[in-house]
Design a protein around this motif. Structure first.
Motif, PDB file in Angstrom:
ATOM      1  N   TYR A 211     -23.378   4.807 -39.856  1.00  0.00           N
ATOM      2  CA  TYR A 211     -22.141   5.543 -39.616  1.00  0.00           C
ATOM      3  C   TYR A 211     -22.195   6.911 -40.314  1.00  0.00           C
ATOM      4  N   SER A 214     -24.173   9.236 -38.381  1.00  0.00           N
ATOM      5  CA  SER A 214     -23.488   9.693 -37.161  1.00  0.00           C
ATOM      6  C   SER A 214     -22.543  10.861 -37.466  1.00  0.00           C
ATOM      7  N   LEU A 215     -22.046  10.906 -38.719  1.00  0.00           N
ATOM      8  CA  LEU A 215     -21.092  11.966 -39.087  1.00  0.00           C
ATOM      9  C   LEU A 215     -21.707  13.351 -38.954  1.00  0.00           C
ATOM     10  N   ALA A 225     -23.530   1.959 -36.273  1.00  0.00           N
ATOM     11  CA  ALA A 225     -22.581   2.971 -36.721  1.00  0.00           C
ATOM     12  C   ALA A 225     -21.151   2.542 -36.375  1.00  0.00           C
ATOM     13  N   TYR A 226     -21.006   1.929 -35.215  1.00  0.00           N
ATOM     14  CA  TYR A 226     -19.671   1.494 -34.780  1.00  0.00           C
ATOM     15  C   TYR A 226     -19.113   0.469 -35.774  1.00  0.00           C
ATOM     16  N   LYS A 229     -18.156   1.927 -39.292  1.00  0.00           N
ATOM     17  CA  LYS A 229     -17.014   2.834 -39.451  1.00  0.00           C
ATOM     18  C   LYS A 229     -15.928   2.223 -40.346  1.00  0.00           C
ATOM     19  N   LYS A 230     -15.587   0.925 -40.083  1.00  0.00           N
ATOM     20  CA  LYS A 230     -14.494   0.336 -40.879  1.00  0.00           C
ATOM     21  C   LYS A 230     -14.915   0.111 -42.335  1.00  0.00           C
ATOM     22  N   PHE A 232     -16.616   2.123 -43.988  1.00  0.00           N
ATOM     23  CA  PHE A 232     -16.607   3.424 -44.659  1.00  0.00           C
ATOM     24  C   PHE A 232     -15.309   3.665 -45.436  1.00  0.00           C
TER      25      PHE A 232
END
Ligand code: HEC
Ligand code: HEC
Length: 322
Positions: A211, A214-215, A225-226, A229-230, A232
């Motif tokens: 993730y 991906s930023l 990455a999906y 996300k949470k 993070f």
């Protein structure tokens, strides 16, 4: 010569020095006295009596006078030297001279000479000095002597040592005179705690890492990455919900191409697992406030023409070394 760790060495050095000089003097004296005694049956003809190859003989001529005198002067000189200068064990010499005191004197003299220059610089703000070529020349020298070993001679930094030519967005703190002066004076400690406990095991750490990649639109695994996300949210407290960092905490922007500690999933996972403590030592013991004022202007001048993604450790560099 006063830094011996034991009382034995001063004597050792002193006695050997004196004995060597005395031995030289003695040798001179003996050589001056020596006369040739002819071998029995040989005429006294000023030769040593040695004969090689049937007829090669060695004359016994005295040293030329001037040569003798040079030797004598050398002996007298070394004795006088040892009386005047430090050289004989821990005896300081009659002049009480030392390289240290000479250096101190030079430094004092120099600081008196440059005092008006620094006073003029101090009267101006750091931002004003950024366009003063004289201040930048002095600042550059200070930088080369005190900062280049860590930040690079061009200020470009390297892994763990920030690139000071970056634009503000890629700095740990604000790219301002105040932040630079404060950092140089007191040093700084960048600290990210180990986050494994908050994130979970290797799979979860790999997800957050993807993730994070991906930023900055770096190559990454979409699916991981999906899910990352949470996770993070555990990082958002410092790096911000959008990952753009928090300068007050020194948490870097994770959305640009500048990676202080290297790029790639493995590096980011290691960051999460182990955290990081990155220290810049305070420079105030070495530099005066005036000097820091001037070097800060030089540092600011380095990033005048920078672009947002400039970095010492770019994606391209570190992708070769996972
Ligand atoms: C022993 C190595 C070392 C020396 C010498 C050193 N630095 Fe640093 N510096 C660092 C490290 C490491 C950091 C990053 C600390 C962190 O991660 O918070 C840093 C951070 C900085 C920052 C903050 C950068 C940012 O992005 O906010 C500035 C400004 C800076 N140094 C300037 C200087 C100047 C000017 C000198 C010389 C007077 C100097 N440094 C000498 C290691 C050093
Ligand atoms: C308590 C605050 C804090 C938290 C929480 C935190 N970080 Fe950090 N992180 C930092 C700081 C401060 C640094 C910079 C360390 C330094 O100065 O060298 C950093 C550096 C990093 C870097 C290196 C950036 C670069 O340019 O090389 C990465 C990657 C990173 N963090 C990822 C994460 C991730 C992922 C999480 C969540 C799992 C996280 N951080 C949680 C404070 C934090």
């Amino acid at each position: 010569m006063s830094d011996f760790t034991s009382g034995f060495w001063p004597w050792y050095v002193g006695v050997i020095s004196l004995l060597s000089i005395l031995a030289c003097a003695l040798l001179l004296w003996i050589a001056g006295k020596a006369t040739v005694t002819a071998h029995p049956g040989q005429p006294i003809d000023n030769t040593t009596g040695h004969v090689w190859d049937g007829d090669l003989r060695e004359y016994n001529n005295p040293l030329p006078r001037w040569w003798m005198w040079l030797f004598i002067i050398t002996v007298v000189f070394s004795l006088a030297y040892l009386v005047i200068f430090p050289g004989l064990g821990s005896f300081k010499g009659l002049l009480n001279w030392s390289t240290e005191s000479e250096h101190k004197q030079d430094v004092t003299q120099l600081s008196v000479e440059v005092a008006p220059l620094y006073a003029a610089f101090s009267a101006q703000s750091v931002d004003a000095l950024v366009i003063d070529p004289r201040a930048l020349a002095v600042g550059e020298r200070l930088f080369m002597n005190n900062c280049a070993q860590c930040h690079g001679s061009d200020g470009g930094g390297s892994k763990g040592f920030p690139n000071l030519t970056n634009a503000n967005a890629a700095w740990l703190g604000e790219r301002t005179a105040e932040h630079i002066v404060q950092t140089v004076t007191n040093g700084r400690t960048g600290m990210m705690p180990p986050m494994a406990a908050a994130i979970g095991g290797e799979p979860e750490m790999s997800e957050v890492a993807n993730y994070v990649l991906s930023l900055s639109a770096s190559p990454h695994n979409e699916i991981k990455a999906y899910s990352g996300k949470k996770l993070f949210t555990a990082c958002a407290a410092c790096h911000g919900v959008d990952g753009k960092g928090n300068k007050a905490l020194g948490a870097p922007n994770l959305t640009d191409q500048y990676w202080l500690h290297g790029w790639g999933e493995a590096t980011i996972v290691s960051m999460i697992k182990n955290g990081k403590t990155n220290i810049m030592p305070a420079q105030s013991p070495k530099l005066s406030a005036e000097q820091i004022h001037v070097v800060a202007a030089y540092v600011l001048s380095l990033s005048k023409s920078s672009f947002p993604t400039a970095g010492a450790v770019t994606q391209a560099d570190t992708s070769k070394t996972p």
